[in-house]
Write a protein that holds these residues in place. Structure first.
Motif, PDB file in Angstrom:
ATOM      1  N   GLU A  68       0.862  -1.298   0.041  1.00 24.76           N
ATOM      2  CA  GLU A  68      -0.062  -0.190  -0.065  1.00 24.76           C
ATOM      3  C   GLU A  68       0.880   1.340  -0.051  1.00 24.76           C
ATOM      4  O   GLU A  68       2.029   1.031   0.413  1.00 24.76           O
ATOM      5  N   TRP A  69       0.344   2.344  -0.495  1.00 22.16           N
ATOM      6  CA  TRP A  69       1.260   3.693  -0.697  1.00 22.16           C
ATOM      7  C   TRP A  69       0.192   4.700  -0.403  1.00 22.16           C
ATOM      8  O   TRP A  69      -1.050   4.583  -0.685  1.00 22.16           O
ATOM      9  N   GLU A 139      -7.831  17.165 -10.406  1.00 21.96           N
ATOM     10  CA  GLU A 139      -7.907  15.872 -10.989  1.00 21.96           C
ATOM     11  C   GLU A 139      -7.019  14.977 -10.745  1.00 21.96           C
ATOM     12  O   GLU A 139      -7.065  13.340 -10.133  1.00 21.96           O
ATOM     13  N   HIS A 140      -5.485  15.254 -10.418  1.00 19.90           N
ATOM     14  CA  HIS A 140      -4.458  14.305  -9.954  1.00 19.90           C
ATOM     15  C   HIS A 140      -4.697  14.069  -8.351  1.00 19.90           C
ATOM     16  O   HIS A 140      -4.673  12.879  -8.264  1.00 19.90           O
ATOM     17  N   LYS A 145      -6.439   9.870  -4.646  1.00 28.69           N
ATOM     18  CA  LYS A 145      -7.508   9.167  -3.724  1.00 28.69           C
ATOM     19  C   LYS A 145      -7.986   7.886  -4.242  1.00 28.69           C
ATOM     20  O   LYS A 145      -8.300   6.669  -3.425  1.00 28.69           O
ATOM     21  N   MET A 146      -8.279   7.949  -5.560  1.00 27.35           N
ATOM     22  CA  MET A 146      -9.019   6.629  -6.219  1.00 27.35           C
ATOM     23  C   MET A 146      -7.917   5.401  -5.988  1.00 27.35           C
ATOM     24  O   MET A 146      -8.296   4.339  -5.785  1.00 27.35           O
ATOM     25  N   MET A 147      -6.868   5.908  -6.442  1.00 19.60           N
ATOM     26  CA  MET A 147      -5.865   4.948  -6.455  1.00 19.60           C
ATOM     27  C   MET A 147      -5.499   4.254  -5.032  1.00 19.60           C
ATOM     28  O   MET A 147      -5.472   3.087  -4.937  1.00 19.60           O
ATOM     29  N   VAL A 148      -5.580   4.931  -4.061  1.00 20.12           N
ATOM     30  CA  VAL A 148      -5.454   4.465  -2.846  1.00 20.12           C
ATOM     31  C   VAL A 148      -6.573   3.609  -2.571  1.00 20.12           C
ATOM     32  O   VAL A 148      -6.360   2.600  -1.990  1.00 20.12           O
ATOM     33  N   PRO A 157      -2.977   0.821 -11.116  1.00 25.42           N
ATOM     34  CA  PRO A 157      -3.115   2.336 -11.430  1.00 25.42           C
ATOM     35  C   PRO A 157      -3.258   2.621 -12.886  1.00 25.42           C
ATOM     36  O   PRO A 157      -3.712   3.515 -13.186  1.00 25.42           O
ATOM     37  N   ALA A 158      -3.063   1.655 -13.846  1.00 22.71           N
ATOM     38  CA  ALA A 158      -3.177   1.802 -15.305  1.00 22.71           C
ATOM     39  C   ALA A 158      -4.470   2.184 -15.662  1.00 22.71           C
ATOM     40  O   ALA A 158      -4.713   3.063 -16.544  1.00 22.71           O
ATOM     41  N   TYR A 159      -5.604   1.753 -14.831  1.00 19.39           N
ATOM     42  CA  TYR A 159      -6.965   2.031 -15.100  1.00 19.39           C
ATOM     43  C   TYR A 159      -7.640   3.315 -14.426  1.00 19.39           C
ATOM     44  O   TYR A 159      -8.713   3.755 -14.521  1.00 19.39           O
ATOM     45  N   ALA A 160      -6.857   3.778 -13.303  1.00 15.98           N
ATOM     46  CA  ALA A 160      -7.455   4.863 -12.441  1.00 15.98           C
ATOM     47  C   ALA A 160      -7.988   5.936 -13.461  1.00 15.98           C
ATOM     48  O   ALA A 160      -8.903   6.576 -13.144  1.00 15.98           O
TER      49      ALA A 160
END
Length: 723
Positions: A68-69, A139-140, A145-148, A157-160
């Motif tokens: 996790e990061w 957006e970044h 947040k979404m990636m977390v 992360p490719a689809y985030a």
């Protein structure tokens, strides 16, 4: 889990496709440690909080495996500058980042996010650009947040970015409630990825959401293979096996989908078949629309057709053969007509003669073809404007209703005659849209080569129309003397008749023997870059097209594109390039669209050239040839996966196009795809020269294999019943 806190000191390795990263993290105590894991693109200086475990790599020693990061907001002037200048925020490069931090210091990020109008104090930043920068930062942060969240449910992360673009602030809610929506609504995220997310969220195998999504997915896979419907019994068995549920569960959900009219069931010869709704409505609709056109009375032309054909002959110095004359007369007498024939049989001459007659009778004629290149060629050969079918139907017109076909049953095309060329490319869904825009009494004339490969989309419309024997059809079977002089034409017909082609060392049809596929790969770049252009005086990119039967294998499309890009458009210090996934795109590259993108009016198989790359905005502009001239289309960073290199393309993707020179490897590596109509289609794409590379054994296998791709379709049967 162990937790580490630090800043990125160096990025050792980064894979843009998998997001696998190897980096050096400088901890708060100054210690440098190696960290590895699937992370979004990092930048040097970025603050990271990572959780995971220590592992021992047999070659690289101790590494920290990230599970996790979290990315920390930079707190120093240098950190802010590095962050903004890293390329993560569109519109900001290193130079702009430096100016922003120099002006606003530690408040830079807050000002960008909340008071972006202040950015206009810097020269070169307009209010519109300032707003884009602000939006990019927001957006970044949303994507972070979404990636977390998504990393916890197994999403790379490719689809985030794709998920964010589709759902914006609703993204986490959508994924949590029903991740199977992603399979239907987000390009690139299929059922299998959505299923992995669902399982991480604890959604059970027997969830109705899952089973229904799986049914739709496997039926769509069926249509991707060209089938309009699936045999229910076999489909249920396959779906149950793939989903790990019982046949009864599949049957129950199919019943529910039928009630909701997402699926339709019919019984044919005591066998149940299943349609997805769009294909069912289209097949039924096409049958009825064809009947209406074929039965409709058409206005008599107030001219003497024989006299007008004599005028045409006198003007053009072209004498019509018996079958050509028959085709022209039938076009006048019938509400619908199919004209089919191979190369050199005079299809273009017939279109010209038909145009002459209808113009003499003051009839309005519209010309169209499936692709921009085919429409351009039709326009050049006839001297009359032609459009793509989508353009003809008004797709993408400005104003209310943009993004839909403007011409339909409520707003039909204003024409007396509609002529469609290269019709073998037209699939069932597109044909239905076309027919809805044509009123009975308007003549529809279809021209194509039924012996070519069927359309990329579902259905085999041209073959079904002819096989029904209910639509007037003229089959051209005479090769004209001028065409006979071409070995391309002669060999195309030999191949189509199951005869081995004539192989010589002159004229316009060449065979170069190579036993080893690796030899083909080694010599092909030089052949395309130097030898053929020197021999023919042609452009190696614009006028030579490499075709391959398959995507994979050493002589497949994917590998050949890598080799040819290096030969024809190599990397240079002053040449802009953009890396995305497995692709590296450069200005000047030849690229192909691989999905229908209706908003941009580019479609699966369209080929263009990269004209501009904006590294700051991470976007690209591609020029596509059209009748009116080149049309430029811009792709944002998350849309670049719609494009692939196209120095080499599959034979299927070449349909409807012509190229001065076609080069094609024919090896036993392609055994599964070696069939007669594939070789025939490839050969008929060439105007000046064909070059085949490989073995005579592979070529002989293809010529002998007359297995026509069978597609599940009832259009022919429906026409026989209804007409």
């Amino acid at each position: 889990m162990i937790e580490l806190n630090g800043n990125v000191e160096r990025i050792t390795f980064y894979n843009e496709e998998t997001y696998y990263t190897v980096a050096k993290l400088k901890l708060e105590n100054g210690e440098l440690v190696a960290v590895v894991g699937n992370l979004p693109q990092l930048y040097v200086g970025e603050g990271l909080l990572v959780r995971g475990e220590w592992i021992q790599h047999k070659e690289y020693g101790q590494q920290f495996q990230i599970v996790e990061w979290e990315s920390k907001v930079p707190q120093t002037r240098l950190g802010i500058e590095r962050f903004l200048g890293s390329g993560l925020i569109k519109g900001v490069g290193p130079s702009t980042a430096q100016k922003l931090v120099l002006k606003f210091g530690l408040e830079t990020l807050a000002i960008i996010e909340n008071y972006y109008d202040k950015l206009t104090q810097l020269p070169g930043i307009s209010l519109a650009k300032a707003e884009r920068i602000s939006q990019g930062l927001k957006e970044h942060r949303e994507i972070q947040k979404m990636m977390v969240f998504l990393q916890g449910v197994g999403v790379t992360p490719a689809y985030a970015l794709k998920i964010y673009r589709k759902y914006k602030y609703e993204a986490i809610k959508v994924v949590t409630e029903n991740p199977y929506r992603l399979a239907d609504e987000v390009f690139g995220i299929g059922f299998k990825i959505a299923d992995q997310i669902a399982q991480k969220l604890g959604i059970g195998n027997d969830s109705p959401y899952r089973v229904r999504a799986g049914i739709r997915y496997w039926l769509n896979e069926n249509s991707s293979d060209g089938h309009v419907y699936a045999l229910e019994e076999g489909f249920i068995a396959k779906a149950a096996q793939e989903l790990g549920v019982t046949k009864e569960q599949i049957s129950n959900e199919i019943a529910e989908l039928i009630v909701e009219k997402e699926l339709f069931r019919e019984v044919v010869a005591e066998e149940k078949i299943l349609y997805l709704a769009p294909f069912y409505y289209s097949e039924i609709g096409v049958a009825h629309k064809v009947r209406d056109l074929a039965w409709a009375e058409v206005d008599r032309l107030l001219i003497n057709s024989d006299q007008e054909l004599e005028k045409f002959t006198a003007t053009t110095k072209i004498k019509l053969a018996e079958k050509q004359r028959e085709a022209v007369i039938q076009a006048v007498e019938n509400g619908m007509l199919v004209i089919t024939g191979g190369p050199g049989t005079g299809k273009t001459t017939i279109i010209k003669a038909i145009l002459h007659l209808f113009k003499a009778a003051d009839q309005k004629v519209l010309l169209a073809a499936p692709t921009g290149r085919a429409a351009k060629r039709l326009s050049e050969s006839t001297g009359q404007s032609a459009k793509t079918i989508h353009r003809l139907l008004g797709y993408g017109n400005e104003g209310e209703g943009r993004g839909q076909f403007q011409y339909n049953e409520d707003e039909p095309l204003k024409a007396d005659v509609v002529i469609i060329d290269e019709f073998s490319m037209v699939d069932l869904l597109l044909f239905y849209h076309l027919l809805k825009a044509i009123t009975p009494g308007t003549r529809l004339i279809i021209v194509g080569d039924v012996d070519q490969l069927p359309s990329v989309g579902a259905g085999s419309v041209l073959r079904d129309l002819i096989n029904s024997e209910k639509v007037p059809t003229v089959r051209l079977n005479v090769i004209f003397r001028q065409a006979q002089e071409s070995l391309i034409v002669a060999n195309a017909h030999r191949i189509n008749e199951g005869q081995f082609p004539i192989l010589t060392t002159d004229q316009d049809f060449f065979f170069i023997k190579y036993e080893d596929p690796e030899e083909i790969v080694k010599m092909l770049p030089e052949l395309v870059r130097t030898r053929l252009p020197k021999y023919l005086g042609c452009d190696p990119v614009e006028e030579i097209q490499i075709l391959a039967p398959m995507r994979r294998t050493i002589t497949g499309v994917d590998n050949l594109n890598i080799c040819l890009q290096e030969a024809l458009n190599p990397a240079q210090a002053d040449k802009v390039e953009l890396k995305t996934g497995y692709n590296t795109f450069r200005v000047g590259d030849k690229v192909m669209q691989i999905r229908n993108e209706y908003q941009k009016l580019v479609f699966n198989g369209d080929i263009g050239r990269i004209r501009e790359i904006d590294l700051e905005e991470r976007k690209m502009t591609v020029g596509y040839p059209e009748v009116e001239g080149e049309r430029r289309v811009t792709y944002e960073s998350d849309e670049l996966d719609q494009l692939v290199l196209s120095y080499a393309i599959s034979v299927h993707k070449s349909q409807g196009n012509e190229y001065p020179v076609v080069v094609m490897p024919v090896t036993t590596q392609h055994f599964l795809m070696l069939q007669r109509n594939l070789i025939y289609t490839a050969v008929t794409r060439a105007k000046k020269m064909v070059v085949l590379l490989g073995t005579k054994k592979a070529l002989a296998i293809a010529v002998k294999n007359n297995r026509i791709e069978q597609r599940n379709s009832l259009l022919s049967v429906r026409l026989q019943v209804i007409l």
